[in-house]
Write a protein that holds these residues in place. Structure first.
Motif, PDB file in Angstrom:
ATOM      1  N   SER A 114       1.011  -1.125   0.003  1.00 56.04           N
ATOM      2  CA  SER A 114      -0.150   0.102  -0.002  1.00 56.04           C
ATOM      3  C   SER A 114       0.981   1.112  -0.005  1.00 56.04           C
ATOM      4  CB  SER A 114      -0.926   0.107   1.344  1.00 56.04           C
ATOM      5  OG  SER A 114      -1.691  -1.194   1.094  1.00 56.04           O
ATOM      6  N   THR A 115       1.222   1.711  -1.092  1.00 55.85           N
ATOM      7  CA  THR A 115       2.295   2.926  -1.348  1.00 55.85           C
ATOM      8  C   THR A 115       1.266   4.199  -1.897  1.00 55.85           C
ATOM      9  OG1 THR A 115       2.683   2.259  -3.650  1.00 55.85           O
ATOM     10  CG2 THR A 115       4.090   1.531  -1.949  1.00 55.85           C
ATOM     11  N   GLY A 116       0.080   4.134  -2.048  1.00 51.38           N
ATOM     12  CA  GLY A 116      -0.678   5.176  -2.656  1.00 51.38           C
ATOM     13  C   GLY A 116      -0.462   5.274  -4.009  1.00 51.38           C
ATOM     14  N   GLY A 117      -0.248   4.507  -4.874  1.00 50.19           N
ATOM     15  CA  GLY A 117       0.152   4.474  -6.184  1.00 50.19           C
ATOM     16  C   GLY A 117       1.552   4.202  -6.665  1.00 50.19           C
ATOM     17  N   GLU A 118       2.481   4.535  -5.763  1.00 51.10           N
ATOM     18  CA  GLU A 118       3.869   4.554  -6.130  1.00 51.10           C
ATOM     19  C   GLU A 118       4.371   2.902  -6.056  1.00 51.10           C
ATOM     20  OE1 GLU A 118       5.924   6.943  -7.271  1.00 51.10           O
ATOM     21  OE2 GLU A 118       4.104   8.228  -7.129  1.00 51.10           O
ATOM     22  N   GLY A 119       5.544   2.502  -6.617  1.00 49.73           N
ATOM     23  CA  GLY A 119       5.939   1.218  -6.303  1.00 49.73           C
ATOM     24  C   GLY A 119       6.948   1.175  -5.411  1.00 49.73           C
ATOM     25  N   ALA A 120       7.048  -0.273  -4.668  1.00 48.65           N
ATOM     26  CA  ALA A 120       7.747  -0.347  -3.316  1.00 48.65           C
ATOM     27  C   ALA A 120       8.872  -1.186  -3.968  1.00 48.65           C
ATOM     28  CB  ALA A 120       6.772  -1.092  -2.266  1.00 48.65           C
ATOM     29  N   LEU A 121      10.164  -0.321  -3.510  1.00 45.61           N
ATOM     30  CA  LEU A 121      11.355  -1.003  -3.892  1.00 45.61           C
ATOM     31  C   LEU A 121      11.646  -2.225  -3.080  1.00 45.61           C
ATOM     32  CD1 LEU A 121      13.535   2.260  -4.365  1.00 45.61           C
ATOM     33  CD2 LEU A 121      12.096   1.217  -5.928  1.00 45.61           C
ATOM     34  N   VAL A 122      12.316  -3.300  -3.580  1.00 50.04           N
ATOM     35  CA  VAL A 122      12.783  -4.754  -2.967  1.00 50.04           C
ATOM     36  C   VAL A 122      13.995  -4.530  -3.110  1.00 50.04           C
ATOM     37  CG1 VAL A 122      12.594  -7.111  -2.856  1.00 50.04           C
ATOM     38  CG2 VAL A 122      10.619  -5.585  -3.617  1.00 50.04           C
ATOM     39  N   PHE A 123      14.895  -4.541  -2.026  1.00 44.84           N
ATOM     40  CA  PHE A 123      16.413  -4.542  -1.713  1.00 44.84           C
ATOM     41  C   PHE A 123      16.695  -5.982  -1.607  1.00 44.84           C
ATOM     42  CE2 PHE A 123      14.856  -0.191  -0.932  1.00 44.84           C
ATOM     43  CZ  PHE A 123      15.803   0.603  -1.791  1.00 44.84           C
ATOM     44  N   GLN A 124      18.291  -6.134  -1.759  1.00 40.48           N
ATOM     45  CA  GLN A 124      18.644  -7.312  -1.589  1.00 40.48           C
ATOM     46  C   GLN A 124      18.639  -7.779   0.103  1.00 40.48           C
ATOM     47  OE1 GLN A 124      22.373  -8.059  -3.663  1.00 40.48           O
ATOM     48  NE2 GLN A 124      22.316 -10.367  -3.128  1.00 40.48           N
ATOM     49  N   GLN A 125      19.123  -6.514   0.791  1.00 37.62           N
ATOM     50  CA  GLN A 125      19.208  -6.626   2.124  1.00 37.62           C
ATOM     51  C   GLN A 125      18.440  -5.497   2.776  1.00 37.62           C
ATOM     52  OE1 GLN A 125      21.295  -8.929   3.543  1.00 37.62           O
ATOM     53  NE2 GLN A 125      21.930  -9.735   1.628  1.00 37.62           N
ATOM     54  N   PRO A 126      18.276  -5.618   4.190  1.00 39.66           N
ATOM     55  CA  PRO A 126      17.444  -4.412   4.526  1.00 39.66           C
ATOM     56  C   PRO A 126      18.156  -3.122   4.994  1.00 39.66           C
ATOM     57  CG  PRO A 126      18.293  -6.030   6.426  1.00 39.66           C
ATOM     58  CD  PRO A 126      18.673  -6.492   5.058  1.00 39.66           C
ATOM     59  N   ASP A 127      18.440  -2.671   3.603  1.00 40.27           N
ATOM     60  CA  ASP A 127      19.321  -1.392   3.494  1.00 40.27           C
ATOM     61  C   ASP A 127      19.233  -0.909   2.275  1.00 40.27           C
ATOM     62  OD1 ASP A 127      21.378   0.391   3.339  1.00 40.27           O
ATOM     63  OD2 ASP A 127      23.161  -1.059   3.863  1.00 40.27           O
ATOM     64  N   PRO A 128      18.649   0.487   2.338  1.00 41.05           N
ATOM     65  CA  PRO A 128      18.491   1.168   1.047  1.00 41.05           C
ATOM     66  C   PRO A 128      19.742   1.157  -0.051  1.00 41.05           C
ATOM     67  CG  PRO A 128      18.138   2.540   2.683  1.00 41.05           C
ATOM     68  CD  PRO A 128      18.414   1.312   3.228  1.00 41.05           C
ATOM     69  N   GLN A 129      20.765   0.970   0.522  1.00 34.77           N
ATOM     70  CA  GLN A 129      22.010   1.108  -0.109  1.00 34.77           C
ATOM     71  C   GLN A 129      22.356  -0.161  -0.728  1.00 34.77           C
ATOM     72  OE1 GLN A 129      23.542   4.123  -0.503  1.00 34.77           O
ATOM     73  NE2 GLN A 129      21.977   5.000   0.959  1.00 34.77           N
ATOM     74  N   SER A 130      21.850  -1.403  -0.441  1.00 36.02           N
ATOM     75  CA  SER A 130      22.197  -2.683  -1.033  1.00 36.02           C
ATOM     76  C   SER A 130      21.556  -2.758  -2.418  1.00 36.02           C
ATOM     77  CB  SER A 130      21.705  -3.842  -0.078  1.00 36.02           C
ATOM     78  OG  SER A 130      20.237  -3.664  -0.105  1.00 36.02           O
ATOM     79  N   ASN A 131      21.885  -3.833  -3.183  1.00 33.68           N
ATOM     80  CA  ASN A 131      21.229  -4.019  -4.589  1.00 33.68           C
ATOM     81  C   ASN A 131      19.821  -3.994  -4.421  1.00 33.68           C
ATOM     82  OD1 ASN A 131      23.811  -4.307  -5.616  1.00 33.68           O
ATOM     83  ND2 ASN A 131      23.735  -6.762  -5.290  1.00 33.68           N
ATOM     84  N   LEU A 132      19.286  -3.209  -5.708  1.00 33.51           N
ATOM     85  CA  LEU A 132      17.905  -3.212  -5.953  1.00 33.51           C
ATOM     86  C   LEU A 132      17.430  -4.371  -6.652  1.00 33.51           C
ATOM     87  CD1 LEU A 132      15.376  -1.433  -5.763  1.00 33.51           C
ATOM     88  CD2 LEU A 132      15.971  -0.342  -7.884  1.00 33.51           C
ATOM     89  N   LEU A 133      16.322  -5.112  -6.104  1.00 34.57           N
ATOM     90  CA  LEU A 133      16.034  -6.234  -7.010  1.00 34.57           C
ATOM     91  C   LEU A 133      14.770  -6.238  -7.814  1.00 34.57           C
ATOM     92  CD1 LEU A 133      16.294  -9.208  -3.814  1.00 34.57           C
ATOM     93  CD2 LEU A 133      18.105  -8.386  -5.816  1.00 34.57           C
ATOM     94  N   GLY A 134      13.903  -5.205  -7.338  1.00 34.28           N
ATOM     95  CA  GLY A 134      13.085  -4.922  -8.251  1.00 34.28           C
ATOM     96  C   GLY A 134      11.785  -3.948  -7.639  1.00 34.28           C
ATOM     97  N   THR A 135      10.753  -3.898  -8.101  1.00 37.58           N
ATOM     98  CA  THR A 135       9.769  -3.045  -7.652  1.00 37.58           C
ATOM     99  C   THR A 135       8.340  -3.503  -7.546  1.00 37.58           C
ATOM    100  OG1 THR A 135      10.688  -1.243  -8.872  1.00 37.58           O
ATOM    101  CG2 THR A 135       8.347  -0.750  -8.043  1.00 37.58           C
ATOM    102  N   LEU A 136       7.706  -3.553  -6.318  1.00 45.45           N
ATOM    103  CA  LEU A 136       6.302  -4.304  -6.376  1.00 45.45           C
ATOM    104  C   LEU A 136       5.264  -2.950  -6.602  1.00 45.45           C
ATOM    105  CD1 LEU A 136       6.993  -5.981  -2.954  1.00 45.45           C
ATOM    106  CD2 LEU A 136       6.716  -7.128  -5.296  1.00 45.45           C
ATOM    107  N   THR A 137       4.213  -3.518  -7.426  1.00 46.22           N
ATOM    108  CA  THR A 137       3.142  -2.515  -7.856  1.00 46.22           C
ATOM    109  C   THR A 137       2.121  -2.275  -6.661  1.00 46.22           C
ATOM    110  OG1 THR A 137       3.220  -3.172  -9.938  1.00 46.22           O
ATOM    111  CG2 THR A 137       1.527  -2.042  -9.348  1.00 46.22           C
TER     112      THR A 137
END
Length: 103
Positions: free
Chosen positions: A48-71
């Motif tokens: 539930s992002t209000g319309g934006e995509g939610a970023l999925v990271f490899q680790q619990p850290d926004p500096q880690s590799n981005l794996l994808g986006t959830l609608t």
């Protein structure tokens, strides 16, 4: 200690003892951090992002590799593991916990 004008072993021991801080209680031995057993294994959440995509990271850290986006509106299954502000997805990766709502 009688003065003799010589800095011998006894003098060094006395100086060391006088300048050594008093012993303190050692800190309690803390076991290394462990991952608590997950309590939310297999639970589903809605993105539930209000319309934006939610970023999925490899680790619990926004500096880690981005794996994808959830609608927005996607239903995901979580493992129950939470680290800081991130929740682990059963499909792999970590997503910002505030974007997940209970179904």
């Amino acid at each position: 200690m009688p003065p003799n004008g010589i800095v011998d072993a006894a003098t060094w021991r006395a100086l060391y003892a006088a300048t050594t801080p008093p012993p303190t209680t050692p800190p309690p031995i803390t076991p290394p951090p462990t991952t608590p057993p997950p309590t939310g294994i297999g639970q589903q959440r809605r993105v539930s992002t209000g319309g934006e995509g939610a970023l999925v990271f490899q680790q619990p850290d926004p500096q880690s590799n981005l794996l994808g986006t959830l609608t927005d509106g996607t239903i995901v299954t979580i493992t129950g593991r939470v680290s800081g502000n991130y929740t682990e997805l059963a499909s792999g990766g970590w997503v910002f916990s505030l974007w997940l709502t209970q179904i």
